[in-house]
Scaffold this motif. Structure first.
Motif, mmCIF file in Angstrom:
data_model
loop_
_atom_site.group_PDB
_atom_site.id
_atom_site.type_symbol
_atom_site.label_atom_id
_atom_site.label_comp_id
_atom_site.label_asym_id
_atom_site.label_seq_id
_atom_site.Cartn_x
_atom_site.Cartn_y
_atom_site.Cartn_z
ATOM 1 N N ASP A 13 0.864 -1.176 0.000
ATOM 2 C CA ASP A 13 0.000 0.000 0.000
ATOM 3 C C ASP A 13 0.901 1.227 0.000
ATOM 4 O OD1 ASP A 13 -2.042 1.848 0.104
ATOM 5 O OD2 ASP A 13 -2.858 1.173 2.012
ATOM 6 N N THR A 14 0.594 2.172 -0.853
ATOM 7 C CA THR A 14 1.427 3.367 -0.988
ATOM 8 C C THR A 14 1.300 4.303 0.210
ATOM 9 O OG1 THR A 14 -0.327 4.363 -2.314
ATOM 10 C CG2 THR A 14 1.501 3.308 -3.500
ATOM 11 N N LEU A 15 0.414 4.012 1.145
ATOM 12 C CA LEU A 15 0.296 4.784 2.374
ATOM 13 C C LEU A 15 1.115 4.180 3.511
ATOM 14 C CD1 LEU A 15 -3.550 5.503 2.542
ATOM 15 C CD2 LEU A 15 -1.730 7.046 1.829
ATOM 16 N N CYS A 16 1.745 3.048 3.277
ATOM 17 C CA CYS A 16 2.412 2.302 4.334
ATOM 18 C C CYS A 16 3.916 2.580 4.351
ATOM 19 C CB CYS A 16 2.167 0.810 4.130
ATOM 20 S SG CYS A 16 3.066 -0.240 5.282
ATOM 21 N N PRO A 17 4.409 3.230 5.398
ATOM 22 C CA PRO A 17 5.851 3.490 5.455
ATOM 23 C C PRO A 17 6.672 2.203 5.522
ATOM 24 C CG PRO A 17 4.825 4.045 7.547
ATOM 25 C CD PRO A 17 3.709 3.736 6.586
ATOM 26 N N TRP A 18 6.112 1.174 6.144
ATOM 27 C CA TRP A 18 6.844 -0.102 6.239
ATOM 28 C C TRP A 18 6.938 -0.785 4.883
ATOM 29 C CZ3 TRP A 18 9.970 -0.548 10.003
ATOM 30 C CH2 TRP A 18 9.683 0.095 11.206
ATOM 31 N N CYS A 19 5.969 -0.572 4.012
ATOM 32 C CA CYS A 19 6.055 -1.107 2.646
ATOM 33 C C CYS A 19 7.192 -0.430 1.888
ATOM 34 C CB CYS A 19 4.728 -0.919 1.914
ATOM 35 S SG CYS A 19 3.373 -1.927 2.564
ATOM 36 N N TYR A 20 7.339 0.879 2.073
ATOM 37 C CA TYR A 20 8.425 1.624 1.428
ATOM 38 C C TYR A 20 9.774 1.139 1.967
ATOM 39 C CZ TYR A 20 10.715 5.848 -0.547
ATOM 40 O OH TYR A 20 11.502 6.729 -1.252
ATOM 41 N N ARG A 75 1.417 6.550 21.498
ATOM 42 C CA ARG A 75 1.884 5.376 20.741
ATOM 43 C C ARG A 75 2.340 5.784 19.340
ATOM 44 N NH1 ARG A 75 -1.391 0.471 18.420
ATOM 45 N NH2 ARG A 75 0.329 -0.873 17.820
ATOM 46 N N PHE A 76 1.550 6.637 18.678
ATOM 47 C CA PHE A 76 1.939 7.050 17.335
ATOM 48 C C PHE A 76 3.264 7.802 17.359
ATOM 49 C CE2 PHE A 76 2.269 10.182 13.965
ATOM 50 C CZ PHE A 76 2.328 9.328 12.876
ATOM 51 N N ASP A 77 3.444 8.694 18.331
ATOM 52 C CA ASP A 77 4.700 9.444 18.408
ATOM 53 C C ASP A 77 5.897 8.499 18.560
ATOM 54 O OD1 ASP A 77 3.330 11.815 18.071
ATOM 55 O OD2 ASP A 77 3.389 12.361 20.200
ATOM 56 N N GLN A 78 5.743 7.435 19.349
ATOM 57 C CA GLN A 78 6.804 6.438 19.491
ATOM 58 C C GLN A 78 7.031 5.700 18.173
ATOM 59 O OE1 GLN A 78 5.313 3.994 22.660
ATOM 60 N NE2 GLN A 78 6.190 5.284 24.268
ATOM 61 N N MET A 79 5.941 5.312 17.535
ATOM 62 C CA MET A 79 6.044 4.603 16.250
ATOM 63 C C MET A 79 6.716 5.485 15.209
ATOM 64 S SD MET A 79 2.206 2.909 16.312
ATOM 65 C CE MET A 79 2.116 2.727 14.554
ATOM 66 N N ASN A 80 6.390 6.766 15.210
ATOM 67 C CA ASN A 80 6.923 7.699 14.233
ATOM 68 C C ASN A 80 8.437 7.841 14.382
ATOM 69 O OD1 ASN A 80 6.527 9.467 12.046
ATOM 70 N ND2 ASN A 80 6.402 11.226 13.401
ATOM 71 N N VAL A 81 8.922 7.914 15.624
ATOM 72 C CA VAL A 81 10.368 7.979 15.867
ATOM 73 C C VAL A 81 11.044 6.727 15.317
ATOM 74 C CG1 VAL A 81 12.143 7.936 17.676
ATOM 75 C CG2 VAL A 81 10.224 9.531 17.857
ATOM 76 N N HIS A 82 10.428 5.585 15.578
ATOM 77 C CA HIS A 82 11.008 4.318 15.119
ATOM 78 C C HIS A 82 11.023 4.212 13.594
ATOM 79 C CE1 HIS A 82 12.307 0.189 15.303
ATOM 80 N NE2 HIS A 82 11.233 -0.211 14.641
ATOM 81 N N VAL A 83 9.906 4.541 12.959
ATOM 82 C CA VAL A 83 9.848 4.421 11.497
ATOM 83 C C VAL A 83 10.825 5.387 10.831
ATOM 84 C CG1 VAL A 83 7.972 6.027 10.886
ATOM 85 C CG2 VAL A 83 8.249 3.935 9.596
ATOM 86 N N ARG A 84 10.992 6.562 11.389
ATOM 87 C CA ARG A 84 11.969 7.520 10.841
ATOM 88 C C ARG A 84 13.393 6.979 10.967
ATOM 89 N NH1 ARG A 84 10.256 12.979 10.047
ATOM 90 N NH2 ARG A 84 8.114 13.306 10.660
ATOM 91 N N VAL A 86 14.379 3.735 11.241
ATOM 92 C CA VAL A 86 14.563 2.601 10.337
ATOM 93 C C VAL A 86 14.615 3.097 8.895
ATOM 94 C CG1 VAL A 86 13.580 0.426 9.517
ATOM 95 C CG2 VAL A 86 13.499 0.976 11.956
ATOM 96 N N GLY A 87 13.760 4.043 8.558
ATOM 97 C CA GLY A 87 13.771 4.607 7.202
ATOM 98 C C GLY A 87 15.113 5.228 6.870
ATOM 99 N N ALA A 88 15.673 5.986 7.804
ATOM 100 C CA ALA A 88 16.976 6.624 7.578
ATOM 101 C C ALA A 88 18.060 5.581 7.311
ATOM 102 C CB ALA A 88 17.354 7.497 8.771
ATOM 103 N N SER A 89 17.935 4.414 7.941
ATOM 104 C CA SER A 89 18.949 3.371 7.756
ATOM 105 C C SER A 89 18.959 2.793 6.339
ATOM 106 C CB SER A 89 18.755 2.244 8.781
ATOM 107 O OG SER A 89 17.641 1.425 8.447
ATOM 108 N N VAL A 90 17.869 3.012 5.595
ATOM 109 C CA VAL A 90 17.812 2.533 4.205
ATOM 110 C C VAL A 90 17.727 3.685 3.207
ATOM 111 C CG1 VAL A 90 16.877 0.248 4.775
ATOM 112 C CG2 VAL A 90 15.294 2.146 4.317
ATOM 113 N N GLY A 91 18.029 4.903 3.691
ATOM 114 C CA GLY A 91 18.090 6.047 2.784
ATOM 115 C C GLY A 91 16.788 6.785 2.566
ATOM 116 N N ILE A 92 15.808 6.562 3.421
ATOM 117 C CA ILE A 92 14.541 7.274 3.302
ATOM 118 C C ILE A 92 14.533 8.401 4.331
ATOM 119 C CG2 ILE A 92 12.027 7.151 3.492
ATOM 120 C CD1 ILE A 92 12.283 4.117 2.901
ATOM 121 N N ASN A 93 14.299 9.615 3.851
ATOM 122 C CA ASN A 93 14.193 10.759 4.744
ATOM 123 C C ASN A 93 12.710 11.117 4.876
ATOM 124 O OD1 ASN A 93 14.657 13.055 6.291
ATOM 125 N ND2 ASN A 93 15.004 14.334 4.497
ATOM 126 N N PHE A 94 12.031 10.463 5.820
ATOM 127 C CA PHE A 94 10.613 10.737 6.011
ATOM 128 C C PHE A 94 10.428 12.203 6.361
ATOM 129 C CE2 PHE A 94 10.508 6.102 6.695
ATOM 130 C CZ PHE A 94 9.473 5.774 5.838
#
Length: 142
Positions: A13-20, A75-84, A86-94
């Motif tokens: 899903d194009t709305l899913c940061p984990w898919c990206y 919970r979302f704020d914690q999730m957001n820190v984590h996804v950012r 992990v994203g940075a580790s693969v070159g994604i700048n959320f």
């Protein structure tokens, strides 16, 4: 010797940061594999749609409000820190903006499906452009 063709279907899903993030990780795994094995394998990647939330209106609603209602602010704020992270580790700048809207992803799936009728490369370019626009450029997903 011709390369072995391995079809890979990715449901996303194009709305899913984990898919990206998963797409970036999968691409890195393919690149690593090809460094070791060369081009003995041709990964034939295609994408199939999945809507995390088909009830979102096409016109969109405020992203933060939606996620706060869904997960709770803390919970979302914690999730957001984590996804950012992990994203940075693969070159994604959320780069989410506070006023960004989130909308129904059906039209993005239609675009990806159409691009796939042109070529796998076109489909990959379309999904990359959608992910980049929403997650890294802060565009609205409506």
């Amino acid at each position: 010797m011709a390369a072995v063709k391995i079809p890979v279907t990715i449901v996303t899903d194009t709305l899913c940061p984990w898919c990206y993030i998963g797409k970036k990780r999968f691409e890195a795994a393919i690149a690593q594999y090809k460094q070791v094995k060369g081009n003995q394998v041709d990964f034939q990647i295609s994408y199939e749609p999945f809507q995390l939330d088909s009830t979102l209106p096409k016109s969109g609603i405020p992203r933060l409000e939606h996620y706060y209602n869904k997960f709770g602010k803390s919970r979302f704020d914690q999730m957001n820190v984590h996804v950012r992270s992990v994203g940075a580790s693969v070159g994604i700048n959320f780069a989410f903006s506070d006023g960004q809207l989130i909308g129904n992803s059906l039209d993005s799936h239609r675009l990806i499906k159409y691009a796939g009728t042109v070529s796998r490369e076109s489909q990959d370019q379309a999904i990359n452009a959608l992910y980049r626009a929403y997650f890294e450029e802060g565009n609205e997903h409506c």
